[in-house]
Design a protein around this motif. Sequence first.
Motif, short mmCIF file in Angstrom:
data_model
loop_
_atom_site.label_atom_id
_atom_site.label_comp_id
_atom_site.label_asym_id
_atom_site.label_seq_id
_atom_site.Cartn_x
_atom_site.Cartn_y
_atom_site.Cartn_z
N ALA A 1 0.86 -1.18 0.00
CA ALA A 1 0.00 0.00 0.00
C ALA A 1 0.89 1.23 0.00
O ALA A 1 2.05 1.16 0.42
CB ALA A 1 -0.90 0.00 1.23
N GLY A 2 0.35 2.35 -0.46
CA GLY A 2 1.17 3.54 -0.43
C GLY A 2 0.51 4.79 -0.93
O GLY A 2 -0.67 4.80 -1.31
N VAL A 3 1.30 5.83 -0.89
CA VAL A 3 0.95 7.16 -1.38
C VAL A 3 2.02 7.51 -2.39
O VAL A 3 3.21 7.50 -2.06
CB VAL A 3 0.96 8.19 -0.22
N ARG A 4 1.61 7.78 -3.65
CA ARG A 4 2.63 8.01 -4.67
C ARG A 4 2.12 8.92 -5.78
O ARG A 4 0.92 9.02 -6.03
CB ARG A 4 3.09 6.69 -5.26
N HIS A 5 3.08 9.56 -6.42
CA HIS A 5 2.79 10.38 -7.61
C HIS A 5 2.40 9.46 -8.76
O HIS A 5 2.97 8.38 -8.92
CB HIS A 5 4.03 11.19 -8.03
N ILE A 6 1.45 9.93 -9.55
CA ILE A 6 1.03 9.19 -10.73
C ILE A 6 0.51 10.19 -11.75
O ILE A 6 -0.12 11.20 -11.39
CB ILE A 6 -0.04 8.13 -10.37
N LEU A 7 0.79 9.95 -13.00
CA LEU A 7 0.32 10.82 -14.08
C LEU A 7 -1.05 10.32 -14.55
O LEU A 7 -1.17 9.18 -14.98
CB LEU A 7 1.33 10.82 -15.23
N VAL A 8 -2.06 11.17 -14.45
CA VAL A 8 -3.41 10.83 -14.87
C VAL A 8 -3.89 11.91 -15.84
O VAL A 8 -4.00 13.08 -15.45
CB VAL A 8 -4.38 10.74 -13.66
N ASP A 9 -4.16 11.51 -17.06
CA ASP A 9 -4.59 12.47 -18.09
C ASP A 9 -3.66 13.69 -18.14
O ASP A 9 -4.10 14.83 -18.16
CB ASP A 9 -6.04 12.89 -17.86
N ASP A 10 -2.36 13.42 -18.12
CA ASP A 10 -1.31 14.44 -18.20
C ASP A 10 -1.24 15.37 -17.00
O ASP A 10 -0.67 16.46 -17.09
CB ASP A 10 -1.43 15.25 -19.50
N VAL A 11 -1.82 14.98 -15.87
CA VAL A 11 -1.76 15.76 -14.65
C VAL A 11 -1.06 14.93 -13.58
O VAL A 11 -1.40 13.77 -13.38
CB VAL A 11 -3.18 16.16 -14.17
N ASP A 12 -0.10 15.55 -12.89
CA ASP A 12 0.59 14.87 -11.80
C ASP A 12 -0.34 14.86 -10.59
O ASP A 12 -0.67 15.91 -10.04
CB ASP A 12 1.90 15.60 -11.46
N GLU A 13 -0.77 13.69 -10.20
CA GLU A 13 -1.65 13.50 -9.06
C GLU A 13 -0.91 12.68 -8.01
O GLU A 13 0.13 12.09 -8.29
CB GLU A 13 -2.92 12.74 -9.48
N ILE A 14 -1.48 12.62 -6.81
CA ILE A 14 -0.95 11.74 -5.78
C ILE A 14 -2.07 10.81 -5.36
O ILE A 14 -3.14 11.25 -4.94
CB ILE A 14 -0.38 12.52 -4.59
N ASN B 1 -14.39 8.59 2.85
CA ASN B 1 -14.81 9.96 2.54
C ASN B 1 -14.23 10.55 1.26
O ASN B 1 -14.17 11.77 1.09
CB ASN B 1 -14.55 10.91 3.73
N TYR B 2 -13.80 9.68 0.34
CA TYR B 2 -13.40 10.15 -0.98
C TYR B 2 -14.68 10.35 -1.79
O TYR B 2 -15.65 9.61 -1.64
CB TYR B 2 -12.52 9.11 -1.68
N LEU B 3 -14.67 11.36 -2.64
CA LEU B 3 -15.83 11.66 -3.48
C LEU B 3 -15.53 11.30 -4.93
O LEU B 3 -14.43 11.58 -5.43
CB LEU B 3 -16.19 13.15 -3.39
N LEU B 4 -16.51 10.71 -5.58
CA LEU B 4 -16.37 10.39 -7.00
C LEU B 4 -16.21 11.68 -7.77
O LEU B 4 -17.05 12.58 -7.68
CB LEU B 4 -17.58 9.61 -7.49
N GLU B 5 -15.11 11.78 -8.51
CA GLU B 5 -14.83 13.00 -9.27
C GLU B 5 -15.17 12.85 -10.74
O GLU B 5 -15.79 13.73 -11.34
CB GLU B 5 -13.36 13.38 -9.10
N ARG B 6 -14.74 11.73 -11.35
CA ARG B 6 -14.95 11.58 -12.78
C ARG B 6 -14.58 10.17 -13.23
O ARG B 6 -13.98 9.40 -12.48
CB ARG B 6 -14.15 12.59 -13.57
N SER B 7 -14.95 9.87 -14.46
CA SER B 7 -14.54 8.64 -15.13
C SER B 7 -13.52 9.01 -16.19
O SER B 7 -13.53 10.12 -16.72
CB SER B 7 -15.74 7.97 -15.80
N THR B 8 -12.64 8.07 -16.50
CA THR B 8 -11.67 8.30 -17.56
C THR B 8 -11.20 6.94 -18.08
O THR B 8 -11.57 5.89 -17.56
CB THR B 8 -10.48 9.15 -17.07
N ASP B 9 -10.39 6.98 -19.11
CA ASP B 9 -9.78 5.78 -19.68
C ASP B 9 -8.33 5.77 -19.25
O ASP B 9 -7.63 6.76 -19.37
CB ASP B 9 -9.88 5.83 -21.21
N ARG B 10 -7.89 4.64 -18.72
CA ARG B 10 -6.49 4.50 -18.30
C ARG B 10 -5.97 3.20 -18.87
O ARG B 10 -6.43 2.12 -18.50
CB ARG B 10 -6.40 4.52 -16.78
N HIS B 11 -5.01 3.32 -19.79
CA HIS B 11 -4.41 2.14 -20.43
C HIS B 11 -5.48 1.24 -21.05
O HIS B 11 -5.42 0.01 -20.94
CB HIS B 11 -3.54 1.36 -19.46
N GLY B 12 -6.50 1.86 -21.64
CA GLY B 12 -7.54 1.11 -22.32
C GLY B 12 -8.62 0.54 -21.42
O GLY B 12 -9.47 -0.22 -21.88
#
Length: 165
Positions: free
Chosen positions: A76-89, A144-155
């Motif tokens: 498990a962890g907390v890490r940087h990840i690129l999602v739709d060209d945005v650096d997220e954690i 307590n996370y809120l659904l923000e959006r749907s997207t395509d990730r690696h198909g």
Amino acid sequence: MDQFVTERLTAERLNGSHLADLVALHQDPDVSRYLGGVRSAETTKAYLGINMAHWDRHGFGLWVLRTTDGAFAGRAGVRHILVDDVDEIEIAYAFPRSLWGRGFASEVATALTRIGLAELALPSLIGIVYAGNVASRRVLEKSNYLLERSTDRHGEDVVIYRIQR
């Protein structure tokens, strides 16, 4: 923060000695179906190297989890990840099938959220979940996370959940 403890788990910073446990976890098709598929030992070794470098670069990352008796309990962890060209954690977690349905994911999600928002003072965290992974969606919603959006990730169709500080 190389270690943390929850009610039933201990977490230690990811290191090279964890390779065999991670290979076994990543080669289980049930576990890996929502992680992008089964990974070879070589792919998992590269994954380990990338995630160890993440720790060196950012001061946080993935931990290996153990039960109170010392048995491997996942990662498990907390890490940087690129999602739709945005650096997220993101928070991320994976457990062996033998531990599913016992509340460990919720326990860890709560701890990771506290670490990310309170201890690391990050402005927000996301959870990326395959749209059909109802169990992980419920874990994030209970945390307590809120659904923000749907997207395509690696198909694959995924949903993004977010919590803000």
